[in-house]
Design an enzyme around this catalytic site. Structure first.
Site, PDB file in Angstrom:
ATOM      1  N   LYS A  32      20.869  39.202  59.925  1.00 37.71           N
ATOM      2  CA  LYS A  32      21.553  39.540  61.183  1.00 37.71           C
ATOM      3  C   LYS A  32      21.024  40.830  61.809  1.00 37.71           C
ATOM      4  CE  LYS A  32      25.576  41.974  59.226  1.00 37.71           C
ATOM      5  NZ  LYS A  32      25.409  43.274  59.853  1.00 37.71           N
ATOM      6  N   THR A  33      20.721  41.841  60.976  1.00 37.56           N
ATOM      7  CA  THR A  33      20.225  43.106  61.527  1.00 37.56           C
ATOM      8  C   THR A  33      18.876  42.894  62.201  1.00 37.56           C
ATOM      9  OG1 THR A  33      21.365  44.297  59.755  1.00 37.56           O
ATOM     10  CG2 THR A  33      19.719  45.515  61.011  1.00 37.56           C
ATOM     11  N   ASP A 222      28.492  44.712  65.934  1.00 40.02           N
ATOM     12  CA  ASP A 222      28.165  44.230  64.594  1.00 40.02           C
ATOM     13  C   ASP A 222      29.435  44.127  63.759  1.00 40.02           C
ATOM     14  OD1 ASP A 222      26.664  43.424  62.446  1.00 40.02           O
ATOM     15  OD2 ASP A 222      25.967  45.435  61.910  1.00 40.02           O
ATOM     16  N   GLU A 223      29.428  43.271  62.730  1.00 42.01           N
ATOM     17  CA  GLU A 223      30.569  43.090  61.815  1.00 42.01           C
ATOM     18  C   GLU A 223      31.869  42.835  62.596  1.00 42.01           C
ATOM     19  OE1 GLU A 223      29.987  42.664  58.832  1.00 42.01           O
ATOM     20  OE2 GLU A 223      28.347  43.925  58.130  1.00 42.01           O
ATOM     21  N   GLN A 253      33.243  36.811  55.318  1.00 39.06           N
ATOM     22  CA  GLN A 253      33.166  38.142  54.721  1.00 39.06           C
ATOM     23  C   GLN A 253      34.221  39.088  55.301  1.00 39.06           C
ATOM     24  OE1 GLN A 253      29.027  39.582  53.648  1.00 39.06           O
ATOM     25  NE2 GLN A 253      28.463  38.013  55.136  1.00 39.06           N
ATOM     26  N   ARG A 609      26.036  39.111  46.688  1.00 36.32           N
ATOM     27  CA  ARG A 609      25.283  40.362  46.531  1.00 36.32           C
ATOM     28  C   ARG A 609      24.072  40.137  45.631  1.00 36.32           C
ATOM     29  NH1 ARG A 609      26.319  41.724  50.735  1.00 36.32           N
ATOM     30  NH2 ARG A 609      27.437  39.750  50.825  1.00 36.32           N
TER      31      ARG A 609
END
Length: 682
Positions: A32-33, A222-223, A253, A609
């Site tokens: 995504k970044t 973002d997020e 998430q 993770r």
């Protein structure tokens, strides 16, 4: 020209959709970044959109910094100038610095931290006569939640959040109003006020909202799954003159409801912003296929979610492991043994993370790691800027910048000791109330109010006034060093502690603080003012890593943290320990009969993770508050074990050894036992 050919089809579609509302559903590890940064670079370099019209919002300073560095890497420094990449709170501070006078505050306001907040709550509770003790932290938490819902002290009694039968809510009615009045008197705001007051500013003065909406014609968030109602209101105000809003997030998430995050913001995005285009990023670049298969199976059990399934080109035959342990101590011993083997085989400790539901689970691992000399670091310990000496220096800097800040002033009145006791302080507080002036003004104008302390009080106020000029004329590091020299701060530290090691540690903390000021000057140039430095320190986000943690050091340390702290990170090998009922899902969620969807999302975050290897552990018996308690594997994975997602190992006895190792261990054990039995002195 910026080429989008390096993006996959979904990423490229997201990066190339600029006009109108866009929702990018970005699964864990889906890049995504990279997508966001290429989108911004494409807007500037290919579409010639003015940099000053672009605003990118994130939740942590670390995320904003990473985004900025990546964009500079794509565009270069010159073309990156003018872009605004900030956290919600740093944007709020920037707006309030220019506009807060409209709300009746002075521009040189202070931002109070939790210790300052608790101090006012303590004071308020002394005035609230109820014949009952109230937990100050609970009161403060309730105030924060009300602010994040946009509820003022005057609105609280008539809101759905007020419970007439709850004694805490009656105390809150009084304390909340008292607290806000005191903050305004001190010309201060708290962290929750930053967004609370920015939204109030936009609501009360629509022309201000319009001004910023016209300035920022393209907004990215973002997020987005972590936004609360205030942040939603802020975004709505900033898009009041256009609908060019691109949000990126993953409802799977969403794990921060305890902070006020509202998952419905992302689930109902199309209703809030009609005509929105939805792009789903499902290709995962982080984890191998068996880990993703497990993650998908876990999260698909949630009902109220966006439909998405992660996939990867990274194939592997190694399934996640599910280890049954005998006890709390045994769990730590086996994990330590595995890590020692990993290190002896040339592996890096920085590749390993241990994740748990509660910080209380860390202690057995700390003990066994110390015994085995395994270096480790815990994310979520005491923050550097919460250390006493650092807070003392920050208090001096705050008072130099804003002498009206009474709480910080009271903190440093006797640093070093000036003999200004409670009685003397009360005289000046009364004088301040009589004259309607601040505590500092009372000390400065009437030093002879206490003849026995007149000399000390004059010296103190002279230092504050002197250094207001020093900080204007000299660079930050030199001004701070000169301040510490003038007040004999290092001698003060030496008198505070008996141990030479403690004194050295505190001195090192102070030196690191000065170094942080040097770095601030290096990176900010002419903007490295005392005001901007204080803002940077006070906006240190809870999710940011500490500045005093060196990445090179971390490469040689095992990382330990909670599932909540792990979001956004990745490790080659992950141990998810204590995956048991009443831990994951948490016992409070079960006890209160609450929806366990967020607990399952927490499990999903932990799983995703891991890049190469995932080990889940559960104990058949665990020591809880000193008592051995039977435990059961978590409902989230108990059925998956039967479906073959795991390599199952019962390691309650010799399960962590090969057959050959177990035989050798048994022979040595019994030989040692026989030697002791044959020894008369045994």
């Amino acid at each position: 020209m910026i080429s989008l050919s390096g993006l996959n089809d979904a990423q490229r579609q997201a990066a190339d959709t600029i006009e109108g509302p866009v929702l990018i559903l970005a699964g864990a590890g889906s890049g995504k970044t990279r997508t966001i940064t290429y989108r911004i670079a494409h807007m500037v370099d290919n579409l010639n959109i003015n940099q000053k019209s672009i605003l990118a919002l994130s939740f942590t300073n670390k995320a904003a910094k990473e985004m900025r560095e990546r964009i500079i890497g794509l565009l270069g420094k010159k073309k990156s100038r003018g872009l605004t990449m900030a956290t919600f709170h740093s944007l709020g501070v920037k707006i309030l610095k220019k506009q807060i006078t409209k709300l009746g505050y002075h521009k040189n306001f202070s931002i109070y931290d939790s210790a300052d907040q608790i101090s006012i709550v303590r004071e308020a509770l002394k005035h609230f006569k109820a014949g009952k003790e109230f937990d100050r932290k609970i009161i403060m938490s309730k105030i924060g939640k009300l602010k994040n819902q946009g509820i003022t002290p005057h609105d609280f009694a008539d809101s759905e959040y007020f419970d007439d039968e709850d004694p805490y809510d009656h105390a809150l009615l009084f304390v909340y109003e008292y607290y806000q009045e005191k903050l305004k008197f001190y010309n201060a705001i708290d962290f929750d006020d930053i967004l609370f007051m920015t939204v109030k500013l936009f609501t009360d003065f629509p022309e201000v909202a319009k001004e910023y909406s016209e300035q920022f014609k393209y907004i990215m968030v973002d997020e987005y799954q972590d936004t609360n109602s205030l942040q939603f209101d802020l975004i709505s105000a900033l898009t009041s003159t256009h609908d060019n809003l691109c949000v990126v997030g993953d409802d799977d998430q969403a794990i921060y409801s305890f902070r006020g995050a509202d998952i419905t913001n992302i689930l109902s995005f199309e209703r809030a912003f009609p005509g929105a285009k939805v792009v789903i990023l499902e290709e995962n670049y982080r984890s191998v296929s068996p880990i993703l298969e497990l993650a998908n199976k876990v999260i698909h059990q949630n009902v109220n979610r966006r439909d998405k399934t992660l996939w990867t080109r990274r194939q592997s035959n190694v399934k996640p492991y599910l280890w049954a342990m005998g006890s709390t101590e045994h769990e730590a011993e086996v994990v330590a043994d595995e890590i020692t083997k990993h290190q002896s085989n040339g592996g890096h400790l920085g590749d390993i993370a241990i994740l748990y539901r509660s910080n209380l689970q860390a202690q057995p691992f700390e003990e066994i790691f110390r015994m085995n000399q395994i270096p480790y670091t815990i994310i979520g310990g005491q923050k550097f800027y919460e250390k006493k000496e650092v807070k003392d220096i920050m208090a001096f800097l705050t008072v130099i910048y804003n002498p009206k800040d009474q709480l910080q002033l009271r903190r440093i009145l006797n640093i070093p000791n000036r003999g200004i006791g409670t009685r003397t302080l009360e005289k000046y507080l009364e004088k301040g109330e009589q004259e309607n002036i601040s505590l500092f003004e009372a000390l400065h104008q009437y030093p002879a109010l206490d003849p026995n302390r007149e000399k000390n009080i004059r010296e103190f106020t002279d230092i504050i006034k002197k250094f207001k000029e020093v900080f204007e004329l000299h660079p930050l590091p030199q001004a701070i060093s000169k301040l510490l020299e003038d007040i004999d701060f290092f001698k003060f530290i030496e008198r505070q502690y008996d141990s030479a090691k403690q004194v050295e540690r505190r001195r090192n903390d102070v030196m690191f603080f000065i170094e942080s000021a040097e770095r601030f000057v290096k990176y900010n140039g002419e903007k490295a003012t005392l005001k901007n430095f204080l803002e940077k320190l006070l906006l240190q986000d809870n999710q940011d890593t500490e500045e005093d943690e060196d990445d090179d050091v971390r490469k040689n340390e095992v990382t330990m943290m909670t599932f909540h702290s792990s979001k956004g990170l990745e490790f080659d090998t992950v141990y998810m320990v204590g995956v048991e009922e009443e831990s994951l899902p948490h016992k409070n969620t079960i006890k209160n009969g609450e929806d366990i969807s967020e607990e399952r999302r927490l499990c999903y975050v932990g799983i995703t993770r891991a890049q190469q290897k995932l080990i889940m552990t559960y104990a058949k018996e665990r020591k809880i508050y000193g008592k051995e308690t039977p435990r059961h594997v978590s409902r989230f994975i108990i059925d998956l074990d039967k479906e073959g997602f795991f390599t199952h190992q019962d390691r309650t006895t010799f399960g962590h050894m090969s057959e050959e190792e177990a035989d050798t261990y048994k022979k040595d054990f019994f030989a040692s036992l026989m030697d002791n039995l044959n020894d008369d002195t045994a």
